[in-house]
Design a protein around this motif. Sequence first.
Motif, PDB file in Angstrom:
ATOM      1  N   LEU A   4       0.715  -1.183  -0.111  1.00 12.33           N
ATOM      2  CA  LEU A   4       0.037  -0.079   0.125  1.00 12.33           C
ATOM      3  C   LEU A   4       0.816   1.183   0.012  1.00 12.33           C
ATOM      4  N   VAL A   5       2.042   1.200   0.848  1.00  7.72           N
ATOM      5  CA  VAL A   5       2.932   2.382   0.920  1.00  7.72           C
ATOM      6  C   VAL A   5       3.469   2.528  -0.662  1.00  7.72           C
ATOM      7  N   ILE A   6       3.745   1.677  -1.245  1.00  7.57           N
ATOM      8  CA  ILE A   6       4.412   1.660  -2.726  1.00  7.57           C
ATOM      9  C   ILE A   6       3.289   2.275  -3.561  1.00  7.57           C
ATOM     10  N   ALA A   7       1.993   2.020  -3.398  1.00  3.88           N
ATOM     11  CA  ALA A   7       0.945   2.353  -4.351  1.00  3.88           C
ATOM     12  C   ALA A   7       0.869   3.698  -4.264  1.00  3.88           C
ATOM     13  N   ARG A   8       0.845   4.047  -3.051  1.00  9.26           N
ATOM     14  CA  ARG A   8       0.594   5.430  -2.758  1.00  9.26           C
ATOM     15  C   ARG A   8       1.606   6.489  -3.282  1.00  9.26           C
ATOM     16  N   GLU A   9       2.903   6.032  -3.167  1.00  2.71           N
ATOM     17  CA  GLU A   9       3.903   6.653  -3.938  1.00  2.71           C
ATOM     18  C   GLU A   9       3.795   6.703  -5.504  1.00  2.71           C
ATOM     19  N   LEU A  10       3.374   5.521  -6.007  1.00  4.33           N
ATOM     20  CA  LEU A  10       2.914   5.797  -7.339  1.00  4.33           C
ATOM     21  C   LEU A  10       1.771   6.709  -7.791  1.00  4.33           C
ATOM     22  N   ASP A  11       0.744   6.540  -6.933  1.00  4.77           N
ATOM     23  CA  ASP A  11      -0.375   7.542  -7.068  1.00  4.77           C
ATOM     24  C   ASP A  11       0.239   9.149  -7.181  1.00  4.77           C
ATOM     25  N   THR A  12       1.124   9.213  -6.296  1.00  7.45           N
ATOM     26  CA  THR A  12       1.628  10.672  -6.091  1.00  7.45           C
ATOM     27  C   THR A  12       2.305  11.137  -7.425  1.00  7.45           C
ATOM     28  N   ALA A  13       2.983  10.097  -7.869  1.00  8.40           N
ATOM     29  CA  ALA A  13       3.658  10.153  -9.281  1.00  8.40           C
ATOM     30  C   ALA A  13       2.913  10.279 -10.397  1.00  8.40           C
TER      31      ALA A  13
END
Length: 561
Positions: free
Chosen positions: A339-348
């Motif tokens: 989930l942490v990775i997914a949110r980083e990708l969302d931000t990008a």
Amino acid sequence: MDGTRRSLTEANLKTLAGGRSFERGLGYLDAVSGVEVGDGWVTATVHGTERYEVELSLDGPDGLGGECDCPYGLEGHFCKHLVALGLTVIAQSASLPRQREAARTRVRDLDLWLSGLSKDELLALVREQVDEDRQLRRRLELRAVSMRGDLVAVRERIRELFDVGPFARYGYVEYSDARAYADQAGQAVSAVGALTGSGRAADAITLAREAMRLLGEAVESVDDSDGGLGQVGAALADAHLDACRVARPDPEELARWLVGHVLGDVDGITDIDPLDYADVLGDGGMNVLREVATRAWRRKRTGWAEKYLMERLAKAGGDVDAVIAVHAADLAANGHTHLVIARELDTAGRSDEALLWVERGIREARDLGAVDTALVDDLCERYARAARLSDAVSLRRDHFGARRSLLAYQQLRAVGRAVDCWPAERVGALALLSEDAGRRHGGWYGGPVLVDALLDDKDVDAAWQAATEAGAHDRQWLTLADQACAARPADALGVYLRLAEPLTRQTGNAVYEQLVSLLLGIRDCHRRLGTPDEFNAYVAALRTTQKRKRNLMRLMEQHGL
């Protein structure tokens, strides 16, 4: 602040301190002594658990403010000791102008007297003070050896400053002595700053690092509840950075030291951020910093400090893939890291990849019942935004099947209703809960969950049957009785009477409130059953046996019982 200047009034003292601290400050009015008034400030000593030095600021940027060296005050709060001083000053307001002028006169007289002393007389005065004040003596000794350029002597003095021996009892500095120790250790910061200011910044760097090491060793032997040593550590870090900006040390050596420091045991007390040194390191030093940090992380991919440093460096460089690589190297079994990775990708702006990572987190979870519920919620929201509601239903169904909780049931119901398939899903979900409820001797006793689910569905009759067959908590039985009272008054009456009986053997206002609430339910049931006389007899008997409980009798009278 609200943009207005606060003057010294009782109302403003209460606003700054809060009601509780203000009331407690009233009890310290007799503990205020040694009040001194200056231009825009008032100081005093307040004797509480210990002797505290208190200063009120009357002419700051926002008007009224203050500082106190009590534990609560050191955290930045306007404490009870400040309230006591403020109220004392208000009570003595008529004499404040006279006290302020007297303070100015004393300062002028002192300056005039000192200006008239000869060099020998001034030296004699300083020596007298040095003999009486150990802290002053050490500060002056440290400054003297610093000015003399004796680095060996300065290092020796700094070691003495961090020696816990004079303050320790049985090898440990207790809370009562920690502040004095922190004050002494803080002198090392002044020594480092003095070296930088006198053109010896390179030596200041060396001694700052030595001081950090000594502080890191000492903190294990000190009760630093007030955070005094943490402040010393932060000040040392600032002094080290200042010295580096002046001395401009070798960027590669500095980069290696920074990585070693933040990954070592000392960084917790100094909290150095290598990125603060970017202007000193330059591009070459930053490249070395990244290379050294990367090698350290590869040796220990699960290390918290290693991961945090790598993440900071990657984010500072705008390298999302590097951030993801750091997290991907140590994936949590419950899917939280996905989930942490997914949110980083969302931000990008890479939401498609983010979806794949969230789905992977669910897919790779060893136990869907133990998976991070935020991951499940996130994936369901993504499915909803993509109009993939059937996938959301399947996920909620699987999650409920693994978790079997009321919340998971409610979430399945919400998405089932959105897709208009809840009746069929409900049958399957209740079947699972009924199966669990039947395992009364098989480990997981699921009767209460089944009852809660049926109550949440407003299916009172089915919930009553489930409670009767599979069991329920008293809380659930009370809810059932309240909801079934109109349709099943006799059954509800039995529940109320059973729950009331043990309360008659207990005391306390909370117990009495529960009992009276049950009595009101019992009365309602008797009215519906047409048996008010039975209720009157029950209450009369209860009053006879409980008459010594005055608060209960008073509460019953208030409710007409």
